[in-house]
Design an enzyme around this catalytic site. Structure first.
Site, mmCIF file in Angstrom:
data_model
loop_
_atom_site.group_PDB
_atom_site.id
_atom_site.type_symbol
_atom_site.label_atom_id
_atom_site.label_comp_id
_atom_site.label_asym_id
_atom_site.label_seq_id
_atom_site.Cartn_x
_atom_site.Cartn_y
_atom_site.Cartn_z
ATOM 1 C CB VAL A 62 5.504 -4.302 -2.564
ATOM 2 C CG1 VAL A 62 6.572 -4.302 -1.480
ATOM 3 C CG2 VAL A 62 5.509 -2.979 -3.334
ATOM 4 C CG HIS A 111 -1.833 -1.077 1.428
ATOM 5 N ND1 HIS A 111 -1.699 -2.019 2.432
ATOM 6 C CD2 HIS A 111 -2.957 -1.415 0.748
ATOM 7 C CE1 HIS A 111 -2.688 -2.878 2.360
ATOM 8 N NE2 HIS A 111 -3.470 -2.551 1.355
HETATM 9 P P1 AMP Z 1 -6.414 -3.784 -0.342
HETATM 10 O O1 AMP Z 1 -6.248 -3.008 0.913
HETATM 11 O O2 AMP Z 1 -5.982 -5.214 -0.233
HETATM 12 O O3 AMP Z 1 -7.776 -3.609 -0.976
HETATM 13 O O4 AMP Z 1 -5.389 -3.161 -1.387
HETATM 14 C C1 AMP Z 1 -5.435 -1.794 -1.721
HETATM 15 C C2 AMP Z 1 -4.566 -1.554 -2.923
HETATM 16 O O5 AMP Z 1 -3.223 -1.951 -2.644
HETATM 17 C C3 AMP Z 1 -5.012 -2.365 -4.150
HETATM 18 O O6 AMP Z 1 -4.867 -1.575 -5.318
HETATM 19 C C4 AMP Z 1 -4.045 -3.513 -4.149
HETATM 20 O O7 AMP Z 1 -3.840 -4.084 -5.429
HETATM 21 C C5 AMP Z 1 -2.779 -2.833 -3.655
HETATM 22 N N1 AMP Z 1 -1.863 -3.828 -3.093
HETATM 23 C C6 AMP Z 1 -2.142 -4.790 -2.178
HETATM 24 N N2 AMP Z 1 -1.058 -5.556 -1.952
HETATM 25 C C7 AMP Z 1 -0.071 -5.061 -2.742
HETATM 26 C C8 AMP Z 1 1.297 -5.423 -2.969
HETATM 27 N N3 AMP Z 1 1.872 -6.455 -2.339
HETATM 28 N N4 AMP Z 1 2.003 -4.698 -3.853
HETATM 29 C C9 AMP Z 1 1.437 -3.648 -4.526
HETATM 30 N N5 AMP Z 1 0.164 -3.259 -4.346
HETATM 31 C C10 AMP Z 1 -0.586 -3.960 -3.473
#
Ligand code: AMP
Length: 281
Positions: free
Chosen positions: A173, A34
């Site tokens: 990441v 994030h």
């Molecule tokens: P979430 O809180 O899981 O809904 O994720 C919020 C945003 O962060 C979304 O656009 C996800 O794709 C991105 N995200 C989650 N994990 C990762 C990661 N490991 N690397 C890059 N972006 C991520």
């Protein structure tokens, strides 16, 4: 940093905010994945808005909505440290008041993969992202490649509905052993955490076969499945080799391709993916 919890206040604030405005939607329990999106947004915008909202409409009835991890104080500290201007953290009732019934259906792109494994999930994602876009009116919005199909769904609704946002998809990441960072990794015990590297190992194995000249997707998929099935605690939901734009399964890799998989390990359902094309080394 301002903490905003109502739609009315958020609409008023974004209307006055210096532009460009960058939006990073999240469900909180923030990790470095994030934060990478927040940093990119900070570099490219005068105003950065991060939303924290655990969106109930993207969870199925048997899924982990009630147990989804939360760490609001820690999240707010991290966002303050990154120089975020506005955190939008509405309640469920604020986003879905009585009488709410409109949903955004992205069509075919939301049918396979996560759409099939989690019915309604991507409609819930498309609906909340449309709402967040119309409330915050971002110039730029940032999403992770980690959720590969979600990223394509968002690009698709942005185009189809003329939402007018520049959508950036940022690299996944990973932890030092390759496991893609995810809030759901917190469900894993020590043994399961070790097993969880199987997702990335399977993806790397696929890429290695591709680099050796293999183009037949059934051979690559079978090699991935064999590797994952050798991991005792891992249960495959799907292993997909699909065209990156349509997300339809392909027979030969002669186009830009997303290899993606969903695997259950203990209480966690983990997803990961890699994009490969003739340019891939
Ligand atoms: P979430 O809180 O899981 O809904 O994720 C919020 C945003 O962060 C979304 O656009 C996800 O794709 C991105 N995200 C989650 N994990 C990762 C990661 N490991 N690397 C890059 N972006 C991520």
């Amino acid at each position: 940093m301002e903490l905003i919890t109502t739609v009315t206040a958020m609409v008023a604030l974004q209307a006055q905010a210096p532009r460009p405005l960058g939006l990073v939607p999240t469900m909180g329990f923030l990790h470095d994945g994030h934060i990478s999106l927040v940093r990119r947004a900070r570099q490219e915008n005068s105003t950065v808005v991060t939303s924290i909202f655990v969106n109930p409409t993207q969870f199925g009835p048997q899924e982990d909505l009630a147990n989804y991890p939360r760490s609001t104080e820690r999240d707010l500290e991290a966002l303050e440290k990154e120089g975020v201007d506005i955190v939008f953290m509405p309640s469920t009732g604020e986003m879905y008041p009585a009488g709410f019934e409109t949903h955004v259906d992205p069509g075919d792109i939301a049918i396979p993969l996560e759409g099939e494994a989690r019915p309604g999930h991507l409609i819930g994602v498309a609906t909340i992202v449309t709402k967040l876009f119309t409330i915050t009116r971002p110039n730029h919005a940032y999403f992770g490649q980690k959720d590969g199909q979600q990223a394509r769904v968002i690009q698709h609704i942005n185009t189809d509905l003329n939402l007018g946002v520049t959508v950036a998809i940022c690299p996944t990441v990973r932890e030092s052993d390759g496991l893609a960072m995810s809030s759901r990794n917190s469900y894993l015990n020590n043994a399961e955490r070790k097993s969880a590297t199987i997702l990335y190992r399977a993806l790397l194995h696929a890429k290695e076969l591709f680099n050796q000249g293999e183009r037949d997707t059934s051979n690559i998929r079978m090699a991935m499945i064999n590797l994952i099935e050798a991991e005792p605690t891992a249960y495959i939901d799907y292993v997909s080799i699909a065209n990156l734009e349509t997300l339809r399964e392909i027979k030969r890799i002669d186009q830009t391709t997303m290899i993606s998989l969903a695997v259950r390990i203990g209480e966690a359902r983990l997803i990961d993916n890699l994009i490969i094309s003739e340019m891939t080394e």
